[in-house]
Scaffold this motif. Structure first.
Motif, short mmCIF file in Angstrom:
data_model
loop_
_atom_site.label_atom_id
_atom_site.label_comp_id
_atom_site.label_asym_id
_atom_site.label_seq_id
_atom_site.Cartn_x
_atom_site.Cartn_y
_atom_site.Cartn_z
N VAL A 321 -15.14 -26.28 24.05
CA VAL A 321 -15.72 -25.09 24.79
C VAL A 321 -16.87 -25.65 25.89
O VAL A 321 -16.99 -25.06 26.91
N PHE A 322 -17.50 -26.71 25.51
CA PHE A 322 -18.32 -27.02 26.70
C PHE A 322 -17.71 -27.63 27.81
O PHE A 322 -18.03 -27.57 28.87
N GLU A 323 -16.59 -28.35 27.58
CA GLU A 323 -15.62 -28.91 28.56
C GLU A 323 -15.27 -27.70 29.54
O GLU A 323 -15.40 -27.77 30.81
N ALA A 324 -14.76 -26.57 28.70
CA ALA A 324 -14.16 -25.53 29.41
C ALA A 324 -15.35 -24.78 30.49
O ALA A 324 -15.19 -24.27 31.52
N MET A 325 -16.49 -24.73 29.83
CA MET A 325 -17.59 -24.14 30.53
C MET A 325 -18.13 -25.01 31.72
O MET A 325 -18.53 -24.39 32.78
N ALA A 326 -18.13 -26.08 31.65
CA ALA A 326 -18.36 -27.28 32.52
C ALA A 326 -17.34 -26.93 33.79
O ALA A 326 -17.98 -27.15 35.05
N VAL A 327 -16.19 -26.88 33.52
CA VAL A 327 -15.18 -26.73 34.51
C VAL A 327 -15.29 -25.43 35.24
O VAL A 327 -15.23 -25.28 36.69
N GLY A 328 -15.37 -24.32 34.22
CA GLY A 328 -15.56 -23.22 35.05
C GLY A 328 -17.02 -22.84 35.79
O GLY A 328 -16.91 -22.24 36.96
N GLY A 329 -17.93 -23.66 35.33
CA GLY A 329 -19.18 -23.49 36.18
C GLY A 329 -19.01 -24.32 37.46
O GLY A 329 -19.46 -24.01 38.55
#
Length: 387
Positions: A321-329
């Motif tokens: 979830v942190f990886e996805a949030m970083a990419v989305g951000g």
């Protein structure tokens, strides 16, 4: 020479926010937990651009101080503009970090390290100076009240946090022992300096919004600056924790690594809440009319610090979830940067209005009750105060 120097007559320190916003796009790309084809190459090209921009803007600032010294000396007395003295050191620190992370592929690690170390020392000294001098001026000279609080008040106290983050990147090159441990402790001290000051200022911004509800449209983008110390502190805690073992050992190194997660996740929660509030207020303002000014760069660097913070948490927790949030951000950061950079280029190069003298603005340094504004279309941030 006279006519050419007139181009720099209205140059202000907030122009360095464009360097910060562009540099963070490059550095955030390197730290993303998921790398995409061509991403590093694009980031390296962007590093070259921002490195050149830093040189040009620094040279322009020198011309401004030499040819328009009276105007330059007046900025520190302006209750709004003075806070943006925090932008130049953060620009230097950001470009220095990008040079070490990306520039070494082009100019070699040894030269990149030398440039980064030089920019880190200069940026840290200037950042510590801004963290003390600007609040001192605010406490003793500037005519302000709590009703004037805005995101820009954070600008002079955030540079030490950026020094802490970028200093962590230098730890692998510092000899272990007393020197390395001293560097680590110095970074944590700057982390605390910036964090404590930010925890004082952020409630004042909340207070103004809750009680006065009078934030000018031109000041709305500065709400995003609050994400700067939040995201940068998460980044610093995790970077320092990751590299602490290089200069410390045993329980101390392990504790500092754990601290990065224990601190970062709760602060991330507040950062997400503030981002949601800033987003809905920004959308509301857009519907009513949000004139372009340099305040729009507030949409970039603070968001970028959250991306690097998320990348640090992803590296320590391995949570998808942190990886996805970083990419989305990062995708949001790219979009924001593209819009702001295009508008800035159009305003400064195509139309040239960003270099025009502030029309109808009060003289810099004015201290009357209703005066603390600069032109919203000129090189200053337009932030009118309450009458």
């Amino acid at each position: 020479m006279g006519k050419l120097s007139d181009l720099f007559a209205n140059l202000t320190p907030n122009w360095f926010a464009s360097i910060m916003g562009t540099g963070i796009v490059a550095t955030a790309a390197v730290t993303l937990p998921i790398q995409f084809p061509g991403l590093r190459i694009a980031a390296t090209v962007l590093w070259g651009v921002v490195f050149l921009l830093l040189i040009l803007l620094t040279a322009s600032t020198v011309v401004h101080w030499v040819r328009h010294r009276e105007t330059a000396l007046s900025h520190h007395n302006h209750p709004v503009m003075a806070h943006f003295y925090g932008a130049p050191p953060m620009a230097m620190l950001t470009v220095g970090a990008a040079t070490l992370l990306l520039g070494k592929d082009v100019i070699g690690e040894r030269l990149a390290l030398g440039i980064d170390a030089g920019l880190w020392i200069l940026g840290t000294v200037l950042g510590l100076a801004s963290a003390v001098a600007v609040p001192y001026l605010q406490f003793t000279r500037h005519n302000v009240t709590a009703a004037d609080a805005f995101g820009g008040w954070l600008m002079p106290v955030v540079p030490p946090m950026v020094s802490a983050s970028t200093g962590a990147l230098l730890l692998p090159y510092v000899p272990s022992g007393q020197l390395g441990l001293t560097m680590l402790m110095a970074c944590y001290a700057m982390f605390g300096l910036s964090l404590m000051a930010s925890l004082i200022i952020i409630p004042l911004i909340w207070y103004r919004l809750a009680l006065h509800k009078d934030l000018a449209a031109s000041a709305v983008p500065t709400l995003w600056i609050v994400l700067g110390p939040l995201g940068q502190s998460i980044t610093a805690a995790n970077l320092l924790g990751s590299n602490a073992h290089l200069v410390a050992s045993g329980t101390l190194a392990s504790a500092l690594e754990v601290f990065g997660v224990l601190y970062g996740v709760p602060v991330l929660g507040f950062a997400l809440m503030w981002a949601a509030l800033a987003a809905v207020i920004t959308v509301r303002t857009l519907r009513r009319g949000l004139p372009f000014s340099l305040t729009w760069w507030s949409f970039t660097f603070p968001l970028g610090t959250c991306v690097t913070g998320l990348s640090g948490l992803a590296a320590h927790t391995h949570l998808a979830v942190f990886e996805a949030m970083a990419v989305g951000g990062y995708a949001l950061l790219l979009g924001a940067w593209a819009v702001v950079a295009t508008r800035t280029f159009h305003g400064s190069v195509v139309k040239g209005v960003l270099f025009q003298a502030p029309g109808g603005a009060a003289p810099v340094g004015a201290a009357s009750a209703g005066v603390a504004s600069c032109s919203v279309v000129g090189s200053s941030f337009g932030l009118p105060r309450r009458a």
